[in-house]
Design a protein around this motif. Sequence first.
Motif, PDB file in Angstrom:
ATOM      1  N   GLY A 139       0.750  -1.347   0.015  1.00  0.00           N
ATOM      2  CA  GLY A 139       0.161  -0.099  -0.200  1.00  0.00           C
ATOM      3  C   GLY A 139       0.748   1.231   0.024  1.00  0.00           C
ATOM      4  O   GLY A 139       2.167   1.165  -0.111  1.00  0.00           O
ATOM      5  N   LEU A 140       0.046   2.259  -0.029  1.00  0.00           N
ATOM      6  CA  LEU A 140       0.804   3.614   0.099  1.00  0.00           C
ATOM      7  C   LEU A 140       0.582   4.522   1.247  1.00  0.00           C
ATOM      8  O   LEU A 140      -0.375   4.469   2.056  1.00  0.00           O
ATOM      9  N   VAL A 141       1.310   5.342   1.596  1.00  0.00           N
ATOM     10  CA  VAL A 141       1.383   6.377   2.639  1.00  0.00           C
ATOM     11  C   VAL A 141       1.107   7.635   2.099  1.00  0.00           C
ATOM     12  O   VAL A 141       1.887   8.198   1.175  1.00  0.00           O
ATOM     13  N   LEU A 142      -0.041   8.403   2.360  1.00  0.00           N
ATOM     14  CA  LEU A 142      -0.474   9.579   1.529  1.00  0.00           C
ATOM     15  C   LEU A 142      -0.453  10.812   2.551  1.00  0.00           C
ATOM     16  O   LEU A 142      -0.830  10.625   3.664  1.00  0.00           O
ATOM     17  N   ASN A 143      -0.222  11.725   2.131  1.00  0.00           N
ATOM     18  CA  ASN A 143      -0.427  13.318   2.829  1.00  0.00           C
ATOM     19  C   ASN A 143      -0.757  14.251   2.060  1.00  0.00           C
ATOM     20  O   ASN A 143      -0.594  14.344   0.491  1.00  0.00           O
TER      21      ASN A 143
END
Length: 258
Positions: A139-143
């Motif tokens: 998965g991804l880490v988003l900001n």
Amino acid sequence: MSIDEIKISRAIVDSYFKKLMSNLEVDVAIVGAGPSGLTCAYYLAKRNIKVAVFERKLSVGGGMWGGGIMFNEIVVQTKAKEILDEFGVRTRRFEGEYFLADSVESVCALADKAIKAGAKIFNLLSVEDVMIRTGRVTGLVLNWSAVEIAKLHVDPITIRSKFVVDATGHAAEVARVLEKKTNVKLKTKTGKTVGETSMWAEMAEDTIVKNSKEFYPGVYSSGMASNAVFGGPRMGPIFGGMLLAGRKVASDLIKRLK
Ligand code: 48H
């Protein structure tokens, strides 16, 4: 009809949160809404694959808007023209196998068809990291891009996906973060990102499609990022390779997801 500002706010907040909530787990998460990311999203969504695209900027389209040196025309070769045809983009033959299209029309059509096919595009969100479990990206880490730009100390959120596509262009940001933070071995000849080389359009258009493939379990590169990851030249303002790469990655992922 009376117009109530709070009702407008409620509509937007409610709708956006539902959209975000329903995309916290997807089949494919694409990083970057440039031409290759949008093309990939379209072909996946068309096959009912749940796909979300995360784009740092306010606008989608990446480097396509500006054609060559801000002359807003793009060139594609015969084998990529059929993709523009599918998107309903009007092309004109320049000479022989060289076709022209309006770059603004091209971006709009790519985004429109991807969205109408069912892909969800989240602009103004930057991918700053990945999630890894037992040798695979999960998965991804988003900001918010605004947080990134303002350099605010705000923690991110995450989304889970069966596959991630690095369609971040020249920067190959997913590959770079993976390499920098985890020191894992990528499926390249050096085990690292190999890097983009100087302009050679013919070679680049060929290698970009071949290099659009899995570079670490669970992560594919698509478009310009692929020659940064696996090593290969740049091609200038011919965009056929970006479209062909996006379609190729979608076709590989459709097989994997079956
Ligand atoms: C969220 C991100 C992040 C991040 C980047 O650059 P792009 O247009 O990429 P492609 O591969 O679809 O197309 C490449 C083409 O535009 C190009 O540059 C060519 C053909 N160059 C040839 C040459 O010789 O120079 O789009 C990438 C998108 C952009 O919109 C970025 O904002 C976005 O990805 N992006 N989004 N999180 N970490 N990094």
